[in-house]
Design an enzyme around this catalytic site. Sequence first.
Site, mmCIF file in Angstrom:
data_model
loop_
_atom_site.group_PDB
_atom_site.id
_atom_site.type_symbol
_atom_site.label_atom_id
_atom_site.label_comp_id
_atom_site.label_asym_id
_atom_site.label_seq_id
_atom_site.Cartn_x
_atom_site.Cartn_y
_atom_site.Cartn_z
ATOM 1 C CD1 TRP A 110 -16.138 11.369 6.142
ATOM 2 C CD2 TRP A 110 -17.834 12.609 5.519
ATOM 3 N NE1 TRP A 110 -16.894 11.424 7.210
ATOM 4 C CE2 TRP A 110 -18.106 12.231 6.794
ATOM 5 C CE3 TRP A 110 -18.668 13.719 5.254
ATOM 6 C CZ2 TRP A 110 -19.116 12.342 7.679
ATOM 7 C CZ3 TRP A 110 -19.945 13.991 5.963
ATOM 8 C CH2 TRP A 110 -20.171 13.306 7.260
ATOM 9 C CG ASN A 141 -20.528 15.674 9.807
ATOM 10 O OD1 ASN A 141 -21.694 15.932 9.442
ATOM 11 N ND2 ASN A 141 -19.759 14.764 10.686
ATOM 12 C CD GLU A 142 -23.395 15.587 13.253
ATOM 13 O OE1 GLU A 142 -22.629 15.374 14.196
ATOM 14 O OE2 GLU A 142 -24.449 14.906 12.913
ATOM 15 C CE1 TYR A 154 -28.380 9.992 12.734
ATOM 16 C CE2 TYR A 154 -27.687 12.091 12.875
ATOM 17 C CZ TYR A 154 -27.825 10.957 12.114
ATOM 18 O OH TYR A 154 -27.196 10.779 10.673
ATOM 19 C CD GLU A 162 -25.237 13.250 9.254
ATOM 20 O OE1 GLU A 162 -25.387 12.620 10.439
ATOM 21 O OE2 GLU A 162 -24.028 13.735 8.892
ATOM 22 C CD1 TRP A 212 -25.921 7.675 9.686
ATOM 23 C CD2 TRP A 212 -24.925 9.130 8.484
ATOM 24 N NE1 TRP A 212 -24.620 7.722 9.824
ATOM 25 C CE2 TRP A 212 -23.960 8.403 9.128
ATOM 26 C CE3 TRP A 212 -24.441 10.174 7.503
ATOM 27 C CZ2 TRP A 212 -22.616 8.672 9.075
ATOM 28 C CZ3 TRP A 212 -23.060 10.532 7.720
ATOM 29 C CH2 TRP A 212 -22.235 9.844 8.087
#
Length: 456
Positions: A115, A231-232, A314, A356, A398
């Site tokens: 970040w 991010n996302e 994920y 990720e 991640w």
Amino acid sequence: MAFGGGLALYHVLGVATCVALLYFTFGEVDLRHISLPSLPGSGAASGPSPRAAAVAAPFVERRGSQLFLEGEPFYPNGWNSYWLMDQAVEARSRDRVSRMFRAAAEMGLTVCRSWAFNDGAYNALQVSPGHFDERVFKALDRVLVEAGRHGVRLILSLANNLEAYGGKTQYVRWAWEEGVGLSASNDSFFFDPAIRDYFKVYLKTLLTRKNHLTGVEYRDDPTILAWELMNEPRCTTDPSGDTLQRWIEEMAAYVKSIDRKHLLTVGTEGFYGPTSPPSKLAVNPGIWKDNNYGSDFIRNAKIPDIDFASIHLYPDTWLLQQRATVDEKLEFAKRWVASHIEDGDTELGKPVLTTEFGLSHRAQGFDPAHRDVLYRAIYDIVYGSAARGGAGAAAFVWQLAPEGMEEFHDDFSVVPSEHPSLRRLIKEQSCRLAKLRRGAGEEAKRALSACAAGSS
């Protein structure tokens, strides 16, 4: 450059890095009293400044569907440590940054995603719209120097869709508190003119930041591999994807108007959206088959100012409602990554990075061996693509952390020293990707050097 000149250059880089490391460890160092050697043919008796040394490294580029470095295809192996800037602020925690980079270098890892934002939270970089904490900016300066010292490049994310570290929620709150916000909805981040202006001020400030250790503006620093817009990103209030698409186009163009040297990506998870063919929508997991939350992978990545596409993975979270077995999660993961690499090859003509991926240790029936199997499957797909010159550029774990950082752990965290089999697997991927470059470039040489150090 002649070989002798290259050796001299690395000597200069080494001295400059040592100066920066003294700061990282002990605090301020007066660079005016440090003597640096001269580059061959520079004509400067006192040698180049730290800035000249810092900008000498080459930038990573994109050519078609591949990343390139020093004229050769670049195959990085990477990881996520989102907390680097935060932990570099205070002297008592800075060693965590050094220890993480050191552990990564031992595994041959060459790129870290982290970040470059912290909005209105503890150790905030941006404390209020357009107002920044120099103390925290200096911490990010240190992260760049420390990354370079270990031969690591950075993908720096510029905002968060989630509330952690402020995120788009903080921007909306600022606009609302100042009486200029159009809506209290978090998605107004993407369409409110005042908030878009806030974000542009942040972007310009960050990209033109001059590192207090090297004197190099971030937009001129090759230690940064790429910027990531968010991010996302998700815009749940507009499932058509139009609102998010307009925001990506606007912000990508703005970043490129300031910095054309660095690569740029969106930061999407990879969900296929309304403009995707049915065969691709069928790849989406679970509820994302019908509700992509405003993202549209192919459409988002086709924007000309976007250099490469990103996906996340994920299977525990995404397939939870299906009560998926381990085998089903593995099959989904392989299909997900392979489908997006195919998009890079055929639809986008751009690299695709799995920035990720992870498996939760809290999943029902979890066994550490499951994680090894998933990682190997993802690594094999990426390696296969890289070996044939395809769009599959890299996969980033991640997340990784050194010992003693339990407060930053989540369901997916891995301390490499505590998981020897996974550590070996990560290192093996670094080694075989480095061998594809046949030792071309300093990153590949460092990775191969780590490989030669053994498999422990």
